[in-house]
Design a protein around this motif. Structure first.
Motif, short mmCIF file in Angstrom:
data_model
loop_
_atom_site.label_atom_id
_atom_site.label_comp_id
_atom_site.label_asym_id
_atom_site.label_seq_id
_atom_site.Cartn_x
_atom_site.Cartn_y
_atom_site.Cartn_z
N TYR A 199 -8.04 11.37 0.11
CA TYR A 199 -8.63 10.12 0.61
C TYR A 199 -7.62 8.95 0.55
O TYR A 199 -7.65 8.05 1.38
CB TYR A 199 -9.88 9.76 -0.19
CG TYR A 199 -11.07 10.58 0.22
CD1 TYR A 199 -11.78 10.28 1.38
CD2 TYR A 199 -11.50 11.67 -0.54
CE1 TYR A 199 -12.88 11.04 1.76
CE2 TYR A 199 -12.59 12.44 -0.17
CZ TYR A 199 -13.28 12.11 0.99
OH TYR A 199 -14.36 12.87 1.38
N THR A 200 -6.72 8.99 -0.44
CA THR A 200 -5.71 7.93 -0.56
C THR A 200 -4.74 7.94 0.62
O THR A 200 -4.31 6.89 1.11
CB THR A 200 -4.92 8.11 -1.87
OG1 THR A 200 -5.82 8.06 -2.97
CG2 THR A 200 -3.88 7.00 -2.02
N LEU A 201 -4.42 9.15 1.09
CA LEU A 201 -3.39 9.28 2.14
C LEU A 201 -3.96 9.30 3.55
O LEU A 201 -3.20 9.33 4.52
CB LEU A 201 -2.58 10.55 1.91
CG LEU A 201 -1.82 10.60 0.57
CD1 LEU A 201 -1.18 11.96 0.37
CD2 LEU A 201 -0.77 9.51 0.50
N VAL A 202 -5.28 9.25 3.69
CA VAL A 202 -5.91 9.27 5.03
C VAL A 202 -5.39 8.15 5.93
O VAL A 202 -5.13 8.37 7.12
CB VAL A 202 -7.45 9.22 4.90
CG1 VAL A 202 -8.10 8.79 6.23
CG2 VAL A 202 -7.98 10.59 4.51
N PRO A 203 -5.23 6.92 5.42
CA PRO A 203 -4.78 5.83 6.31
C PRO A 203 -3.36 6.00 6.85
O PRO A 203 -3.01 5.39 7.86
CB PRO A 203 -4.85 4.58 5.42
CG PRO A 203 -5.81 4.93 4.34
CD PRO A 203 -5.60 6.39 4.09
N LEU A 204 -2.51 6.82 6.18
CA LEU A 204 -1.10 6.89 6.58
C LEU A 204 -0.87 7.43 8.00
O LEU A 204 -0.05 6.88 8.74
CB LEU A 204 -0.30 7.71 5.56
CG LEU A 204 -0.18 7.09 4.17
CD1 LEU A 204 0.69 7.95 3.28
CD2 LEU A 204 0.39 5.67 4.25
N PRO A 205 -1.54 8.51 8.43
CA PRO A 205 -1.34 8.95 9.82
C PRO A 205 -1.75 7.89 10.84
O PRO A 205 -1.11 7.75 11.89
CB PRO A 205 -2.26 10.19 9.92
CG PRO A 205 -2.41 10.65 8.53
CD PRO A 205 -2.38 9.43 7.67
N ILE A 206 -2.82 7.14 10.53
CA ILE A 206 -3.24 6.06 11.43
C ILE A 206 -2.12 5.04 11.55
O ILE A 206 -1.78 4.56 12.64
CB ILE A 206 -4.54 5.40 10.90
CG1 ILE A 206 -5.65 6.42 10.80
CG2 ILE A 206 -4.94 4.22 11.78
CD1 ILE A 206 -6.90 5.92 10.10
N PHE A 243 2.99 -6.04 8.75
CA PHE A 243 2.59 -6.21 7.35
C PHE A 243 1.09 -6.36 7.17
O PHE A 243 0.51 -5.75 6.25
CB PHE A 243 3.35 -7.39 6.73
CG PHE A 243 4.78 -7.07 6.44
CD1 PHE A 243 5.14 -6.37 5.29
CD2 PHE A 243 5.78 -7.42 7.34
CE1 PHE A 243 6.46 -6.06 5.03
CE2 PHE A 243 7.11 -7.10 7.09
CZ PHE A 243 7.44 -6.42 5.92
N PRO A 244 0.39 -7.12 8.01
CA PRO A 244 -1.07 -7.16 7.84
C PRO A 244 -1.73 -5.80 7.96
O PRO A 244 -2.64 -5.46 7.20
CB PRO A 244 -1.52 -8.09 8.98
CG PRO A 244 -0.35 -8.96 9.24
CD PRO A 244 0.84 -8.10 9.02
N LEU A 245 -1.27 -5.00 8.93
CA LEU A 245 -1.84 -3.66 9.08
C LEU A 245 -1.58 -2.81 7.84
O LEU A 245 -2.46 -2.07 7.38
CB LEU A 245 -1.23 -2.97 10.32
CG LEU A 245 -1.78 -3.41 11.68
CD1 LEU A 245 -0.96 -2.77 12.79
CD2 LEU A 245 -3.24 -3.01 11.82
N MET A 246 -0.36 -2.92 7.32
CA MET A 246 -0.03 -2.11 6.14
C MET A 246 -0.81 -2.55 4.91
O MET A 246 -1.32 -1.71 4.16
CB MET A 246 1.48 -2.20 5.87
CG MET A 246 2.29 -1.47 6.92
SD MET A 246 3.99 -1.97 6.90
CE MET A 246 4.46 -1.49 8.54
N ILE A 247 -0.93 -3.85 4.72
CA ILE A 247 -1.70 -4.35 3.57
C ILE A 247 -3.17 -3.92 3.69
O ILE A 247 -3.80 -3.52 2.70
CB ILE A 247 -1.60 -5.88 3.49
CG1 ILE A 247 -0.14 -6.31 3.25
CG2 ILE A 247 -2.49 -6.43 2.37
CD1 ILE A 247 0.47 -5.75 1.99
N LEU A 248 -3.67 -3.96 4.92
CA LEU A 248 -5.06 -3.54 5.15
C LEU A 248 -5.23 -2.07 4.78
O LEU A 248 -6.18 -1.70 4.06
CB LEU A 248 -5.43 -3.77 6.61
CG LEU A 248 -6.78 -3.21 7.06
CD1 LEU A 248 -7.93 -3.92 6.32
CD2 LEU A 248 -6.96 -3.34 8.57
N LEU A 249 -4.32 -1.22 5.27
CA LEU A 249 -4.46 0.21 5.03
C LEU A 249 -4.21 0.56 3.56
O LEU A 249 -4.85 1.47 3.02
CB LEU A 249 -3.50 0.98 5.94
CG LEU A 249 -3.84 0.85 7.44
CD1 LEU A 249 -2.75 1.45 8.30
CD2 LEU A 249 -5.16 1.53 7.75
#
Length: 582
Positions: free
Chosen positions: A169-176, A251-257
Motif C-alpha cells: 500500500y505504501t508503494l501504490v502511488p509510485l507507478p502513478i 513537487f506538489p504531486l510528489m508531496i501529495l503522493l
C-alpha cells in the motif's frame, strides 16, 4: 537522450572516478538504511519496558547501543556522501571543461562562411549556457540518480521482507507518479528547447547593441532599442513561465503522493498493530522509510527536468559540432613557403550571397615583388587576398603558391607565412604591446617599439599615460581609426612573414603619414612578396605590378609608368588624386 550520447566519450575518459563515485554512493545509501531499523528496535525496547517484558537496566543498555549505532551510521553516511560529491560532481566539472574546449576548438577550425551565417550571441550562448545545462546531466543527475536507484533497490525489498501488506500500500502511488512524470517530461523537453533558443536570441541582441552603442547614440535609437529589449524580455518571461508552470507540478504531486503513502502506513499499519500482526516499531520504521523515499521520488522529477534540459542543450551544441569546415588541411607535413603567387583562370562566387566576385583572373607575382590592386568598390580586390590566405576555395581555376596548388600546401604553414592587415583593423581588449606581440609571441619590447616606429605609431603610443601598457577598449575603441590601422601594420611587420597582405590599411591615415609608412614598408618588405589593395594611387605607384579590377575582371595591368601612359581608369584616378593633393 540521443543527443547526450556525445558525452559517452567523456564518461569513458573519467570512468574510474565515476565508478568510485557510484560505489561510494551505494555505500552511503546503505549506511543511511541502518537508522530506521534501529529506531524500530528502540521503540520496541520502550514498548517491552512498559509491559515489563525487560528490566530498566537492560532497556537502558540496549537503547544506548542502538543510539550509538544510529549516530555512527549517520556519521559514516555523511562522510561517504561528502566523498561522493567530491568524485561525481568533480567529474561534471571536468566534462564541462572538456566540452567547452571541444566546442571552442571546433569553432576555430570552421570556415569564414559559417560565421557569416551565424550570430556571435548564439555562438556564445551554446558554449556557456548550453554547456552549463549539460554539466548538470554529467554530475548532479548521475549522483542523485544513483542515490535514488540504490535506495529503491535496497529499500523496497527490505520493506516487503518486514511487512509485505504495508509495503504494498505504501508503494501504490509510485507507478502513478511515474506515468505523470513521463507525460510532463515530454512537455518540459519542448519548452526547455524554446527557453534555450530565446537565451541565444537575447545574447545576440545584447552583444550587437553593446558593440554598436556609438551608432545607437548617434542616431538617437535608445527608445527603439529599449522597446525591442522590452519585447524580448516579455517573450522571455512568457517562455520561461510556460516552462516554470510545468515544473511547478512536480513537487506538489510528489508531496501529495508521499502524503497518501504516509496515510496508508498509519491506517494499514494501525489495523495490523491492533490485530497483533506488526509491532509499533514497524509502523515508525515504515514512516521513516516513506520519508526517506520523499526526496528520491521528488528527485525523479527534478532529474527528468535536468535530463530534458541537457538533451535540448546538447542537441543545440551538436548542431554546430556536426558542421564540417569547408576549408580543410589536406596535409600534415609542414610546407616551406618562398612567396611566389600565381592565379590561373580563377573564378569565385561567394557561397552565402551568390555574388560572383572574380571572373577568370590570371596573374603571376614573383617572390619578393610587390603588386598593387586598385578598382572600384565591389570589384573583387579584397577577394583576391582572401583566396591567397585560403579563407575560401576557388570555384574554378587554380591558385599556385611556389608553383604548387594551394590545396596541397599545409594550411598552418601557409597562414603562418602571411602577415595580414585587414581593412577593418581588429584589436583585442589588451595592452598595445600585446596587440603588436600577437604577430610574434616571443617578441621583445625593443622589437615591438622598432616595428611601431616603422608603422609610424610609436609617438602616438608614447603620448599615452601608460604608453605600451595602455589597455585598449573592445575592438581597440580607445584608438582612432588611423592609430588602429598602424598598430595592425606593426603587428604584421613584427611577424616578418614571407607574404604581406595589406587590404586598404592606410585609408584612415593622412597623406604625409602614408608616405612615411610606405617608405618604411618598402625597406621592410624587400625580400617579401607583397599584395596591396588600395583606393589611392600613392599607395600603389611604387609597386612592381599594378592591376586594375572591374566587376571581377582585370581591366589593366602593368607598372605605374606603363599605366599612366595610356588613357584608362588608372591614369584618370592618378590625375584626380594629384589634383586633390595640390
Amino acid at each position: 537522450m540521443k543527443a547526450l550520447k556525445h558525452l559517452n566519450k567523456y564518461f569513458k575518459k573519467y570512468w574510474l572516478k565515476l565508478f568510485l563515485g557510484v560505489l561510494i554512493t551505494i555505500i552511503a545509501r546503505i549506511f543511511s538504511l541502518v537508522m530506521p531499523s534501529y529506531v524500530s528496535k528502540s521503540i520496541n525496547v520502550i514498548e517491552k519496558l512498559t509491559t515489563n517484558d525487560i528490566d530498566k537496566a537492560t532497556a537502558n543498555d540496549l537503547l544506548l547501543q542502538y543510539i550509538l549505532v544510529i549516530i555512527g551510521t549517520a556519521l559514516l553516511s555523511a562522510l561517504f556522501t561528502f566523498l561522493m560529491r567530491q568524485t561525481i560532481i568533480n567529474v561534471s566539472r571536468y566534462i564541462e571543461y572538456d566540452l567547452k574546449n571541444e566546442v571552442f576548438d571546433h569553432y576555430q577550425i570552421l570556415s569564414l562562411d559559417f560565421y557569416k551565417r551565424n550570430r556571435i550571441g548564439d555562438l556564445m550562448n551554446r558554449i556557456s549556457e548550453d554547456v552549463t545545462q549539460v554539466r548538470m546531466y554529467g554530475g548532479p543527475a548521475i549522483m542523485y540518480g544513483m542515490q535514488t536507484l540504490t535506495l529503491f533497490v535496497c529499500l523496497i525489498p527490505l520493506m516487503f521482507m518486514k511487512a509485505p501488506t504495508i509495503a504494498f500500500y505504501t508503494l501504490v502511488p509510485l507507478p502513478i507518479l511515474s506515468v505523470l512524470i513521463y507525460q510532463i517530461s515530454k512537455i518540459i523537453h519542448k519548452r526547455s528547447t524554446k527557453v534555450q533558443e530565446y537565451l541565444s536570441t537575447l545574447s545576440t541582441f545584447a552583444q550587437e547593441s553593446f558593440s554598436g552603442v556609438a551608432v545607437i547614440k548617434a542616431y538617437g535609437l535608445e527608445p527603439k532599442i529599449n522597446a525591442d529589449v522590452a519585447q524580448l524580455a516579455t517573450e522571455g518571461k512568457d517562455t520561461s513561465m510556460d516552462l516554470a508552470k510545468v515544473n511547478a507540478w512536480f513537487f506538489p504531486l510528489m508531496i501529495l503522493l508521499i502524503g497518501v503513502s504516509n496515510i496508508f502506513v498509519i491506517y494499514i499499519g494501525g489495523k495490523q498493530y491492533l490485530a497483533g500482526e506488526v509491532s509499533l516499531g514497524i509502523i515508525a520504521e515504515f514512516i521513516l522509510y516513506v520519508n526517506m523515499l520523499t526526496w528520491p521520488v521528488a528527485v525523479v522529477g527534478w532529474l527528468t527536468s535536468i535530463v530534458q534540459r541537457a538533451e535540448a542543450s546538447q542537441k543545440r551544441i551538436n548542431e554546430f559540432l556536426e558542421v564540417t569546415p569547408t576549408i580543410t588541411n589536406t596535409t600534415t607535413t609542414p610546407t616551406p613557403i618562398n612567396g611566389k603567387i600565381e592565379f590561373k583562370n580563377v573564378s569565385f562566387t561567394y557561397p552565402d550571397t551568390g555574388i560572383k566576385a572574380l571572373n577568370n583572373i590570371s596573374f603571376v607575382l614573383e617572390p619578393g615583388k610587390t603588386m598593387a590592386i586598385l578598382g572600384k568598390t565591389g570589384s573583387g580586390k579584397s577577394t583576391i587576398l582572401d583566396l591567397v590566405a585560403r579563407l575560401y576555395d576557388v570555384d574554378s581555376g587554380k591558385i599556385l603558391i611556389d608553383d604548387k596548388p594551394i590545396k596541397e600546401i599545409n594550411l598552418d604553414s601557409l597562414r603562418n607565412s602571411i602577415g595580414a592587415v585587414p581593412q577593418d583593423a581588429f584589436l583585442f581588449s589588451d595592452t598595445i604591446a600585446n596587440n603588436i606581440r600577437f604577430g610574434k609571441e616571443d617578441a621583445t619590447q625593443e622589437e615591438i617599439e622598432a616595428k611601431a616606429k616603422q608603422a609610424v605609431v610609436h609617438k602616438n603610443i608614447m603620448g599615452f599615460a601608460k604608453k605600451y601598457d595602455t589597455i585598449l577598449g573592445e575592438r581597440g575603441i580607445t584608438l582612432s581609426g588611423g592609430q588602429k590601422q598602424r598598430v595592425s601594420i606593426a603587428r604584421a611587420l613584427i611577424k616578418e612573414p614571407k607574404i604581406y597582405l595589406f587590404d586598404d590599411c592606410l585609408s584612415a591615415v593622412d597623406t604625409e603619414t602614408e608616405e612615411k609608412i610606405l617608405k618604411n614598408l618598402k625597406k621592410a618588405a624587400q625580400q617579401t612578396t607583397t599584395l596591396i589593395v588600395s583606393h589611392r594611387v600613392s599607395s600603389a605607384k611604387n609597386a612592381d605590378t599594378i592591376i586594375i579590377m572591374e566587376n571581377g575582371s582585370i581591366k589593366q595591368q602593368g607598372s605605374h609608368n606603363e599605366l599612366n601612359s595610356v588613357n584608362g581608369y588608372y591614369k584618370q584616378l592618378y590625375e584626380d588624386q594629384l589634383t586633390e593633393k595640390d
